[in-house]
Design a protein around this motif. Sequence first.
Motif, PDB file in Angstrom:
ATOM      1  N   ALA A  58     134.794  66.259  15.121  1.00 10.45           N
ATOM      2  CA  ALA A  58     135.734  67.356  15.348  1.00 10.45           C
ATOM      3  C   ALA A  58     137.043  67.118  14.611  1.00 10.45           C
ATOM      4  O   ALA A  58     137.641  68.057  14.049  1.00 10.45           O
ATOM      5  N   ALA A  64     131.074  63.258  18.656  1.00 11.36           N
ATOM      6  CA  ALA A  64     131.610  64.612  18.679  1.00 11.36           C
ATOM      7  C   ALA A  64     133.105  64.619  18.407  1.00 11.36           C
ATOM      8  O   ALA A  64     133.614  65.452  17.648  1.00 11.36           O
ATOM      9  N   THR A  85     134.789  72.839  18.433  1.00 16.67           N
ATOM     10  CA  THR A  85     133.927  72.076  17.532  1.00 16.67           C
ATOM     11  C   THR A  85     133.358  70.853  18.230  1.00 16.67           C
ATOM     12  O   THR A  85     132.165  70.547  18.141  1.00 16.67           O
ATOM     13  N   LEU A 105     130.636  71.907  20.747  1.00 17.76           N
ATOM     14  CA  LEU A 105     129.374  72.291  20.121  1.00 17.76           C
ATOM     15  C   LEU A 105     128.613  71.073  19.601  1.00 17.76           C
ATOM     16  O   LEU A 105     127.387  70.958  19.775  1.00 17.76           O
ATOM     17  N   ILE A 106     129.319  70.157  18.968  1.00 17.40           N
ATOM     18  CA  ILE A 106     128.649  68.964  18.442  1.00 17.40           C
ATOM     19  C   ILE A 106     128.106  68.110  19.577  1.00 17.40           C
ATOM     20  O   ILE A 106     126.993  67.567  19.500  1.00 17.40           O
ATOM     21  N   SER A 150     135.455  75.625  12.897  1.00 15.03           N
ATOM     22  CA  SER A 150     136.569  74.773  12.447  1.00 15.03           C
ATOM     23  C   SER A 150     137.260  75.366  11.232  1.00 15.03           C
ATOM     24  O   SER A 150     138.495  75.393  11.151  1.00 15.03           O
ATOM     25  N   GLN A 182     139.325  72.815  17.256  1.00 15.31           N
ATOM     26  CA  GLN A 182     138.843  71.431  17.336  1.00 15.31           C
ATOM     27  C   GLN A 182     138.116  71.177  18.659  1.00 15.31           C
ATOM     28  O   GLN A 182     137.098  70.479  18.699  1.00 15.31           O
ATOM     29  N   THR A 221     125.832  72.005  14.638  1.00 12.27           N
ATOM     30  CA  THR A 221     126.772  71.481  13.637  1.00 12.27           C
ATOM     31  C   THR A 221     127.232  72.591  12.687  1.00 12.27           C
ATOM     32  O   THR A 221     128.414  72.655  12.309  1.00 12.27           O
ATOM     33  N   ALA A 251     129.691  74.705  14.500  1.00  7.34           N
ATOM     34  CA  ALA A 251     130.959  73.987  14.651  1.00  7.34           C
ATOM     35  C   ALA A 251     131.762  74.015  13.357  1.00  7.34           C
ATOM     36  O   ALA A 251     132.998  74.170  13.371  1.00  7.34           O
TER      37      ALA A 251
END
Length: 435
Positions: free
Chosen positions: A139, A135, A349, A352-353, A336, A346, A329, A332
């Motif tokens: 990110a 992640a 992101t 979420l990942i 981003s 970031q 993804t 995210a």
Amino acid sequence: MSDGHGPAPDTPSGWAPHQPPPYQGAPGSPWTAPGPPPASHPGPVQNGSAPYGGPPHPGGPYVPGPGPQAPYGPGPQPPYGHRPPPPALRPGIIPLRPLGLGDILDGAIRLIRSNPKTVLGLSAIAAVLGAIPTAIGQAVIFGQVGAAVNDPSALDGVGETGFLGQYGDVLVSSAVEFVVVTLLTGVLTRILGRAVFGGRTTAGEAWRMSRGRMPALFGLVALNALLLLVPVVAIAVVVVALAGAGAGPGTAVAAGALAVLGYIAYAAFISTRLALAAPAAVLERRGVLDSMRRSWRLVNGGFWRTLGILILTRIITFLITFVVAVPFTFAAALISVGGQGSTGAQIATAVLIAVGGTVGAMITYPFLAGVNGLLYADRRMRSEAFDLVLQTAAIEQRRQGWVHASADDLWLPSATPGAPGPYPQAGQGASWPHS
């Protein structure tokens, strides 16, 4: 009438004296005794007479009907007294007999459903540890892409970070996952040992029963990693030697392709042969080398089947992870790009990942562990008649009405006649008879 010194007038020629005439049926009966026609039968039926000398059929020429029907329908019949075998006992997640592919996959799913809080809770901890490095790395990459919306020069340094800069997060995540999955397999295998009989285990109880096996599991991780990394180092040395000797690009490419193919075959062989080492270390309480030898012996005679099931399991888990992670993804990436590389974007992101990876791993990790554990049980059933031991114990547990903690001892080699040692000391084996 006969005077007793000659054949009766109704006696056919060729019959012995005093022999009664052939049976011609009861008066008025259209049927005759069954049997083949006499040798003197004159030929086809004529004028409505019944065959073999019987009385005339009232409805005209005799037409034979169908013969007697088989009592169980057409086709070959089972021998007298044959009964189909009774279905195998299934007190828990699998039937207590050698397992098919469907039994193994279904049993892995039932393992999750039978104890969801414990299994998914432990898997979530392992999934978070494995998802964080990936992640963070993704990110950072999404942040650079988002910053390039206003400043295209922000992408200039993306390709100059080197191999570790581009793939370091993947390597770290793979290493963490390798360790975490092995340890999780050990804990979940202990839960599986009870779930086979329909018993349930809490997370704390599973950890208490498994923590004594953690050194052996860490040893298995180290030796497996060594066996898989040594060929990589050897391949790198060969490639460097070829480059130093001035070999052409064609030679280097051919050597690299052969090396990759050879390594894939080697890794598949070693991974399959040692796939059952973790369950053996936990359930049979073996050491590192002894667990690896035990796995090697159990896979004998079933290598290709084991390899095929492991490959199919990996394909299934990849598809599950992909389907689960794609929405996170995609979201995210949108955040981003919309955040243009800001710190908040970031962080969002990365979160979420990590969530997408965690949700996917929560499902796939216990599924992988369940398949490995059930493959181990299946190989013991096929090579050691271990299913008879499990069936005997299941009958006793059904009589008692509950799953006793001594069911864990059934997995020890002493509970299976003919299984290789080492054997536990007196009082440590199974407490139930296994005839």
